[in-house]
Design an enzyme around this catalytic site. Structure first.
Site, PDB file in Angstrom:
ATOM      1  CG  LEU A   1      -2.104  -0.902   1.294  1.00 13.17           C
ATOM      2  CD1 LEU A   1      -2.777  -0.817   2.664  1.00 13.17           C
ATOM      3  CD2 LEU A   1      -3.097  -0.552   0.200  1.00 13.17           C
ATOM      4  CG  ASP A   2      -0.150   4.975  -1.891  1.00 11.92           C
ATOM      5  OD1 ASP A   2      -0.392   5.647  -0.877  1.00 11.92           O
ATOM      6  OD2 ASP A   2      -0.973   4.847  -2.823  1.00 11.92           O
ATOM      7  CB  VAL A   3       3.942   6.509   1.936  1.00 10.71           C
ATOM      8  CG1 VAL A   3       3.734   7.684   1.002  1.00 10.71           C
ATOM      9  CG2 VAL A   3       4.356   6.968   3.325  1.00 10.71           C
TER      10      VAL A   3
END
Length: 281
Positions: free
Chosen positions: A138-140
């Site tokens: 999952l992106d930041v």
């Protein structure tokens, strides 16, 4: 150290394994890094330096040391966790140079568990904590369900696009999406060099008062896939939360930053494509 003779143990968990796999499973390093340790002559098998990663090791019988420290060569326990990822954490075991100052690692959230729970159960002085990693990413800026494990084979099975395991997201947008914009998202677009089309798209149905929230189901798992699909329709994602992987839905009582170990039936639900039918879309 002499190997025992006689009755052969047919337990598959105790079957001979490659030296590089044994070193990696002990939590020393990744498989590739473990091979480098072996090439460098830092690994001994029964007191003899071995520089061939493919050398077979008899689990529970052979003695393996790295830099003089003995490893426990018994079959390592596999761990499977569901985590409600907070914003600001990256799904990597090492921060890159340009993010190390401001980013935290998802696996850092397990430090207290290792100190308080795992260490209490593994009092052997040479016991090395499991090398945990996220299943996919999952992106930041995204939150929600992420699986964490030390089982590389299971991770690959869940995250590889060929598995057909769906991921469901709740995306909050900067404006209320129109019917035409929802249709544009459903039509798909080019993401990371390949055409991607979501499995399903729809307005939030569980809470009609949240009119600028979209539910999307994807199966490709490409980098920033949902954000690109939404952006292509002229909308901006202001918040993105993953709520389901396969047939396993993020537990409502699992708070941000919290995690819990998956039960066997929950692991089966992750892989259960028949349980993927979504009540919201």
């Amino acid at each position: 150290m002499h190997r025992q003779r006689g009755k052969v143990n047919k337990d598959p968990a105790l079957a001979p394994q490659r030296l590089s796999k044994v070193v990696a499973a002990a939590g020393i390093a990744s498989r590739r890094a473990a091979e480098e340790l072996i090439f460098e002559g830092r690994v001994k098998l029964n007191g003899t330096v071995v520089t061939v990663p493919q050398t077979m090791v008899a689990i529970n019988l052979d003695e393996v040391t790295v830099d003089g420290k003995r490893l426990l060569t018994r079959a390592p326990r596999k761990y499977y966790f569901a985590l409600n990822k907070p914003k600001g954490y990256i799904c990597s075991n090492k921060a890159s140079d340009d993010t190390v100052a401001q980013s935290r690692l998802v696996v850092d959230l397990f430090d207290d568990w290792i100190k308080r729970v795992w260490r209490r159960e593994h009092m052997h002085p040479n016991a090395i904590p499991p090398r945990l990693f996220t299943v996919g990413r999952l992106d930041v800026q995204s939150t929600g369900l992420i699986l964490v494990t030390n089982d590389g084979a299971w991770s690959q099975q869940v995250s590889h696009p060929s598995s057909g395991i769906e991921k469901e997201y709740a995306a909050t947008t900067d404006q209320v999406p129109t019917k035409r914009q929802l249709e544009a998202i459903a039509a798909g677009c080019i993401v990371d060099g390949a055409f991607v089309q979501p499995v399903a798209v729809g307005a939030e149905a569980s809470d009609p008062s949240v009119r600028n929230r979209i539910r999307l189901i994807v199966a490709e798992g490409r980098n920033r896939e949902v954000r690109v699909l939404v952006s292509n329709a002229g909308l901006e994602v202001t918040a993105l939360k993953r709520v389901r992987i396969g047939g396993f839905r993020l537990p409502r009582d699992l708070g941000i930053g919290q995690f819990r170990e998956l039960k066997p039936h929950e692991m089966m639900r992750v892989m259960d494509k028949g349980a993927q039918n979504n009540p919201y879309i």
